[in-house]
Design an enzyme around this catalytic site. Structure first.
Site, PDB file in Angstrom:
ATOM      1  N   GLU A 164      -2.133  -6.696   7.813  1.00 53.97           N
ATOM      2  CA  GLU A 164      -0.794  -6.613   8.380  1.00 53.97           C
ATOM      3  C   GLU A 164      -0.752  -7.352   9.723  1.00 53.97           C
ATOM      4  O   GLU A 164      -1.791  -7.671  10.315  1.00 53.97           O
ATOM      5  CB  GLU A 164      -0.400  -5.135   8.545  1.00 53.97           C
TER       6      GLU A 164
ATOM      7  N   HIS B 227       0.829  -1.212   0.000  1.00 53.47           N
ATOM      8  CA  HIS B 227       0.000   0.000   0.000  1.00 53.47           C
ATOM      9  C   HIS B 227       0.861   1.258   0.000  1.00 53.47           C
ATOM     10  O   HIS B 227       2.030   1.248   0.401  1.00 53.47           O
ATOM     11  CB  HIS B 227      -0.917   0.008   1.236  1.00 53.47           C
ATOM     12  N   GLY B 228       0.283   2.373  -0.429  1.00 56.07           N
ATOM     13  CA  GLY B 228       0.963   3.654  -0.394  1.00 56.07           C
ATOM     14  C   GLY B 228       1.180   4.131   1.036  1.00 56.07           C
ATOM     15  O   GLY B 228       0.616   3.575   1.988  1.00 56.07           O
ATOM     16  N   GLU B 229       1.979   5.167   1.168  1.00 58.36           N
ATOM     17  CA  GLU B 229       2.293   5.714   2.489  1.00 58.36           C
ATOM     18  C   GLU B 229       1.016   6.130   3.217  1.00 58.36           C
ATOM     19  O   GLU B 229       0.130   6.747   2.638  1.00 58.36           O
ATOM     20  CB  GLU B 229       3.196   6.933   2.315  1.00 58.36           C
TER      21      GLU B 229
ATOM     22  N   LYS C  60      -0.663   7.805   7.060  1.00 63.73           N
ATOM     23  CA  LYS C  60      -0.335   8.819   8.069  1.00 63.73           C
ATOM     24  C   LYS C  60       0.519   8.246   9.196  1.00 63.73           C
ATOM     25  O   LYS C  60       1.370   8.940   9.744  1.00 63.73           O
ATOM     26  CB  LYS C  60      -1.622   9.435   8.613  1.00 63.73           C
ATOM     27  N   LEU C  61       0.326   6.985   9.538  1.00 57.80           N
ATOM     28  CA  LEU C  61       1.105   6.396  10.629  1.00 57.80           C
ATOM     29  C   LEU C  61       2.506   5.975  10.188  1.00 57.80           C
ATOM     30  O   LEU C  61       3.392   5.821  11.025  1.00 57.80           O
ATOM     31  CB  LEU C  61       0.358   5.231  11.269  1.00 57.80           C
TER      32      LEU C  61
ATOM     33  N   ARG D  22      -5.928   1.587   4.032  1.00 55.95           N
ATOM     34  CA  ARG D  22      -4.777   1.973   3.221  1.00 55.95           C
ATOM     35  C   ARG D  22      -4.558   1.016   2.053  1.00 55.95           C
ATOM     36  O   ARG D  22      -4.105   1.428   0.978  1.00 55.95           O
ATOM     37  CB  ARG D  22      -3.522   2.087   4.088  1.00 55.95           C
TER      38      ARG D  22
END
Length: 195
Positions: free
Chosen positions: A81, A9-11, A13-14, A58
């Site tokens: 995850e 997944h892309g970046e 906020k965490l 995400r």
């Protein structure tokens, strides 16, 4: 000959905050959306037949961006995850203060440590490989939009003994990994493309 296309997944906020998180569910950052757009361009050269995503936001948001064929995105919790349990949402420094003994255990026995109320990396690997064995046609081409831990357990399973190479792969946000299967035999065709 089939392929599994693994997309991180892309970046989120965490990712920026540098905390332990697996099942917490942050959104993509603007940079994360841009990474997914770049990944979409990479995937345009791949004729995939199915696309799965972890049930975390995400991964779903990334899958919606990269899915240039506009196929139905199959959402599956098995692609989540690692569940970091009591470590979720804490920085390394916070863990040194709050859970110093648990942090030591997690480092000395990282394969089997289950993060109290979470799961171990070994359990994550079993979950990920079980998903592939039950749901992925290795004679077709399938995209899995998922997470760093899932991708590294899959790579370690196919290209080393158990979890031996878990820490030896670097897959960046938005990165693509291609595993090709020739009569069931895995061949690493691409690592961290675009990431």
């Amino acid at each position: 000959m089939g392929q599994i296309i693994l997309v991180r997944h892309g970046e989120s906020k965490l990712n920026i905050e540098g905390v332990y998180y697996g099942i917490l569910d942050p959104e993509l950052t603007e940079k994360g959306k841009e990474q997914a757009e770049k990944t979409r361009e990479i995937l345009k050269s791949i004729n995939y037949e199915k696309i799965y995503a972890s049930d975390l936001r995400r991964a779903i948001d990334t899958a919606e961006i990269v899915n240039y064929k506009k196929l139905e995105i199959l959402i599956d919790q098995e692609l989540r995850e690692l569940n970091f349990g009591i470590f979720e949402g804490h920085s390394y420094k916070e863990l040194l203060d709050k859970y110093p003994e648990e942090l030591k255990k997690s480092q000395s026995n990282w394969e089997n440590y289950n993060y109290i109320t979470g799961e171990s990396v070994l359990e994550l690997q079993k979950r990920a490989i079980n998903f592939i064995e039950k749901k992925v046609d290795l004679d077709g081409t399938t995209v899995l939009v998922t997470h760093w831990g899932v991708i590294n357990t899959i790579l370690s399973h196919y290209f080393s003994n158990g979890l031996e190479s878990y820490w030896k792969f670097s897959v960046e946000n938005g990165g693509v990994v291609i595993i090709e299967f020739s009569e069931g035999y895995p061949i690493l065709k691409g690592l961290n493309i675009g990431g």
